[in-house]
Design an enzyme around this catalytic site. Structure first.
Site, PDB file in Angstrom:
ATOM      1  CB  CYS A  15     -60.845  20.990  22.833  1.00 21.47           C
ATOM      2  SG  CYS A  15     -60.642  22.578  22.063  1.00 21.47           S
ATOM      3  N   GLY A  42     -54.800  19.228  24.734  1.00 18.16           N
ATOM      4  CA  GLY A  42     -54.727  20.674  24.564  1.00 18.16           C
ATOM      5  C   GLY A  42     -53.929  21.305  25.673  1.00 18.16           C
ATOM      6  CG  ASN A 116     -62.914  17.565  21.242  1.00 15.27           C
ATOM      7  OD1 ASN A 116     -63.021  16.354  21.199  1.00 15.27           O
ATOM      8  ND2 ASN A 116     -61.980  18.197  20.569  1.00 15.27           N
ATOM      9  N   GLY A 117     -63.949  19.949  18.990  1.00 14.45           N
ATOM     10  CA  GLY A 117     -64.318  19.708  17.601  1.00 14.45           C
ATOM     11  C   GLY A 117     -64.276  20.995  16.804  1.00 14.45           C
ATOM     12  CB  CYS A 253     -61.923  11.118  14.841  1.00  7.76           C
ATOM     13  SG  CYS A 253     -60.193  11.530  14.531  1.00  7.76           S
ATOM     14  CE1 TYR A 259     -49.365  11.938  18.603  1.00 11.11           C
ATOM     15  CE2 TYR A 259     -51.023  13.424  17.717  1.00 11.11           C
ATOM     16  CZ  TYR A 259     -49.848  13.215  18.409  1.00 11.11           C
ATOM     17  OH  TYR A 259     -49.155  14.274  18.916  1.00 11.11           O
ATOM     18  CB  SER A 300     -48.873   7.562  19.768  1.00 12.01           C
ATOM     19  OG  SER A 300     -48.232   8.672  19.243  1.00 12.01           O
ATOM     20  CG  ASP A 362     -43.617   8.393  14.633  1.00  8.78           C
ATOM     21  OD1 ASP A 362     -44.389   8.348  15.613  1.00  8.78           O
ATOM     22  OD2 ASP A 362     -43.000   9.414  14.297  1.00  8.78           O
ATOM     23  CG  ASP A 363     -48.100   8.864  15.765  1.00  9.80           C
ATOM     24  OD1 ASP A 363     -48.485   9.763  15.018  1.00  9.80           O
ATOM     25  OD2 ASP A 363     -47.301   9.049  16.691  1.00  9.80           O
ATOM     26  CB  CYS A 399     -58.817  17.072   9.863  1.00 11.75           C
ATOM     27  SG  CYS A 399     -60.162  16.781  11.036  1.00 11.75           S
ATOM     28  CB  CYS A 448     -64.189  10.145  10.109  1.00 12.01           C
ATOM     29  SG  CYS A 448     -63.413  11.433   9.081  1.00 12.01           S
ATOM     30  CB  CYS A 451     -56.874  13.021   7.507  1.00  9.75           C
ATOM     31  SG  CYS A 451     -57.013  11.788   8.783  1.00  9.75           S
TER      32      CYS A 451
HETATM   33  S1  SF4 Z   1     -60.362  13.741   8.877  1.00 10.41           S
HETATM   34 FE1  SF4 Z   1     -58.920  12.429  10.024  1.00 10.41          FE
HETATM   35  S2  SF4 Z   1     -58.408  13.588  11.852  1.00 10.41           S
HETATM   36 FE2  SF4 Z   1     -60.261  14.523  10.984  1.00 10.41          FE
HETATM   37  S3  SF4 Z   1     -61.984  13.523  12.004  1.00 10.41           S
HETATM   38 FE3  SF4 Z   1     -61.599  12.367  10.145  1.00 10.41          FE
HETATM   39  S4  SF4 Z   1     -60.156  10.741  10.763  1.00 10.41           S
HETATM   40 FE4  SF4 Z   1     -60.147  12.290  12.383  1.00 10.41          FE
END
Ligand code: SF4
Length: 502
Positions: A15, A42, A116-117, A253, A259, A300, A362-363, A399, A448, A451
Site C-alpha cells: 500500500c 498499489g 501501509n504494512g 525495510c 525496488y 528499478s 535487475d533489482d 516477509c 530490516c 527477506c
Molecule cells: S523482510 Fe524484506 S521486504 Fe519485508 S520489511 Fe524486511 S526488508 Fe522489507
C-alpha cells in the site's frame, strides 16, 4: 522447477498512504494527486476520506486512482483534512470492503484509517474484539487496527490515548494515517519498518505520505521522516508530536531502497536513485565481467545498471523497452495472456543487443520466471552472451511486514543455489549483490534485511508463520514479544489505568 509465466515474479508493496491538513485547500484533489504519485505502491484499489469539520466523507473503489475518482467526485468532497490510500492487498480479500480508508465510529465520532504494512498479531486481537461485541466488515488487519483504536478510545475517552494504546497492542510493520472531522493523525511502527514522511505545504499546512515523491507532486516541502513509534496530530491547534510507543531498534525495510520506492524519492534525506546507483557500483566490484554493453531491466534495474557500467568503464545502453501502458489490473490470468508472458511488458531492442556480450542488471529475482523469459527474448534477438547481475542478495525468506512474498517455496533462491538458478534462467553467468554490499550502498544503517537473512526484527507468532517456511528453514534471532503485545485487551486497559494512577 515449476514454471508459470503468469506467476507474480516480483515482490509487491501492499500500500501507499497520504494525508493532508489544509483548511483552505482542495484537499480531496490534492490527495488524488498524491495518490497518483504513489500508484506504483498499489493498483488494486484507491480511496479518499475527507473531514469537513462536521463529519467524514469517503469514496473508495477497486481500480486505479484515475478510474476511481471523477472530477465530480473530488469536487463534492470539500473539507479541511483528507487521507488517501492505494492498495495492493494480500491481508484480506480483494473486495470493496477491503479497500481503504476504513471508516468506523467511536460513539458519534466517525474516524477513517488508512494503513501501509502488515500487522502480525491481529488474529488474536480480532478474536478478543469479537468477544467484546465488536463487529467486523472485512478480514483485513487494517480494520483490526481501526477497531482497536475505537475500542481504546471509548475506554480512555480520548482519541490520541486510544491510538497510543492500540500501538502498544499491535505488532508488525505499519505506517498509518487517520482522520476525524477536524484533525489528522499519522503514526509509525516502533521499528520504523514502513516509511512515512512529513512535509510542509505553504506556511502552516501539512502533508504526510509514504514517499517524498508524493510531497513533490503537491508542492510540499520535505520536513522529516515521522520517527519510529511517533504520533503526529495536526489540527487547528497546529502540529503536535508525541511518543506513541517506545522506539525499538530501527529496522527500515531495505527493499524500499532496492525496488519499492520511486527513484526520485528520498529516505531520511538519502536519494533512492543514488543508493541504487551505488548498489550497481558495489555489484561491479563484487562481480565484474567483460562485456560490450550494460543495460538495466526497466525501471528499478536502470540506476544500478548505470552504476555497474560506470564502475567498470563499460558502455551503457538500452536493451529492453517497456510498454508503459499495461496496468497490472489489466493482466488477467487467461491462457492466451499467460502465453504472452513478459512480452506484454517488455521487448528486446534487437539492434542494440544482437551480436553483443551483455550485462543485464535487475533489482531482484523472486520466482525466476521473468528473468528466464527475458533471457530467452534476448537470445531470440541474437545476443551473444548474457550475464545477469542482481542489485540485491538472494531473496530466501518470506516477509511478514507488508510485502507480498507468498510462501518460502515460491522463492527460487530458497530452494536452489546461485549456479542452479543461473542454469534455470538460461544466463551465461549470474551474480547477486552480497548483503554486506547492499548495506554498504545504503548509508543510513538500521535496516530490516530479513527477506535475505531470516533476521526478523519483530517476533512473529507461530500460528501466523508456521506454514510459510520450508522444512529445514527456521528463522533465527526472533526477538521476544514486547511486553503488553500478547496481553489480553481487558488486562491491558486495567494495567494502563493503574500505570496512570501510579
Ligand atoms: S523482510 Fe524484506 S521486504 Fe519485508 S520489511 Fe524486511 S526488508 Fe522489507
Amino acid at each position: 522447477m515449476g514454471e508459470n509465466p503468469n506467476d507474480m515474479d516480483h515482490l509487491y508493496e501492499e500500500c501507499g498512504v497520504f494525508g493532508i491538513w489544509g483548511p483552505n485547500r482542495d484537499v480531496a484533489r490534492l490527495t488524488a494527486f498524491g495518490l497518483r504519485a504513489l500508484q506504483h505502491r498499489g493498483q488494486e484499489s484507491a480511496g479518499i476520506a475527507v473531514g469537513n469539520g462536521e463529519t467524514v466523507l469517503v469514496r473508495k473503489d477497486l481500480g486505479l486512482v484515475d478510474s476511481v475518482f471523477t472530477d465530480a467526485d473530488l469536487a463534492a468532497m470539500r473539507g479541511k483534512v483528507a487521507i488517501g490510500h492505494v492498495r495492493y492487498g494480500t491481508a484480506g480479500a480483494k473486495s470493496w470492503e477491503s479497500a481503504q480508508p476504513h471508516l468506523s465510529t467511536i460513539g458519534t465520532t466517525i474516524i477513517a484509517l488508512a494503513h501501509n504494512g502488515t500487522l502480525v498479531n491481529t488474529d488474536e486481537l480480532r478474536r478478543e474484539l469479537i468477544e467484546r461485541n465488536v463487529f467486523f466488515r472485512s478480514n483485513t488487519d487494517s480494520e483490526v487496527a481501526a477497531q482497536l483504536v475505537g475500542y481504546f478510545t471509548t475506554q480512555m475517552h480520548h482519541l490520541r490515548e486510544g491510538i497510543r494504546c492500540a500501538m502498544r497492542m499491535i505488532d508488525g510493520g505499519y505506517a498509518i494515517v487517520l482522520l476525524r472531522e477536524n484533525a489528522l493523525y499519522a503514526f509509525r511502527d516502533p521499528n520504523g519498518i514502513r516509511p512515512l514522511v512529513l512535509g510542509l505545504l505553504g506556511h502552516d499546512d501539512y502533508v504526510v505520505a509514504s514517499e517524498t515523491c508524493a510531497l513533490d507532486m503537491v508542492g510540499a516541502k520535505y520536513l522529516r521522516d515521522i520517527a519510529p513509534g511517533e504520533i503526529v496530530r495536526i489540527s487547528d491547534d497546529g502540529l503536535i508530536s508525541e511518543k506513541g510507543v517506545k522506539p525499538r531498534q530501527q529496522a527500515r525495510c531495505i527493499f524500499e531502497d532496492v525496488y519499492f520506492s520511486r527513484p526520485d524519492s528520498y529516505v531520511d534525506g538519502s536519494s533512492i536513485y543514488s543508493m541504487r546507483y551505488e548498489m550497481g557500483r558495489q555489484l561491479a566490484r563484487e562481480a565484474p565481467v567483460a562485456a560490450d554493453m550494460v543495460f538495466g531491466v526497466p525501471d528499478s534495474g536502470l540506476p544500478p545498471a548505470e552504476g555497474y557500467a560506470h564502475e567498470l568503464g563499460l558502455p551503457y545502453g538500452e536493451g529492453l523497452i517497456k510498454n508503459r501502458y499495461i496496468a497490472r489490473t489489466f493482466i488477467q490470468p487467461t491462457q492466451e495472456l499467460r502465453q504472452l508472458g513478459v512480452h506484454l511488458k517488455l521487448n528486446a531492442l534487437r539492434d542494440n543487443v544482437a551480436g553483443k556480450r551483455l550485462v543485464m542488471v535487475d533489482d531482484s529475482i523472486v520466482r525466476g520466471t521473468t528473468s528466464k523469459q527475458i533471457v530467452k527474448m534476448l537470445r531470440e534477438a541474437e545476443a551473444k552472451e548474457i550475464h545477469v547481475r542482481i542489485a540485491a542478495p538472494e531473496v530466501k525468506w518470506p516477509c511478514f511486514y507488508g510485502i507480498d512474498t507468498g510462501t518460502q517455496d515460491q522463492l527460487i533462491s530458497a530452494r536452489y543455489s546461485e549456479e542452479q538458478v543461473c542454469k534455470y534462467i538460461g544466463a551465461d553467468s549470474l551474480h547477486f549483490l552480497s548483503v554486506k554490499g547492499l548495506v554498504h550502498a545504503c548509508p543510513k544503517g538500521g535496516y530490516c534485511t530479513a527477506c535475505f537473512t531470516g533476521d526478523y526484527p519483530v517476533s512473529i507468532p507461530d500460528d501466523f508463520s508456521s506454514e510459510r517456511f520450508l522444512t529445514g528453514y527456521r528463522p533465527h534471532n526472533l526477538t521476544k514479544p514486547p511486553r503488553g503485545a500478547r496481553m489480553q485487551i481487558a488486562d491491558f486497559v486495567h494495567e494502563y489505568h493503574e500505570e496512570d494512577n501510579a
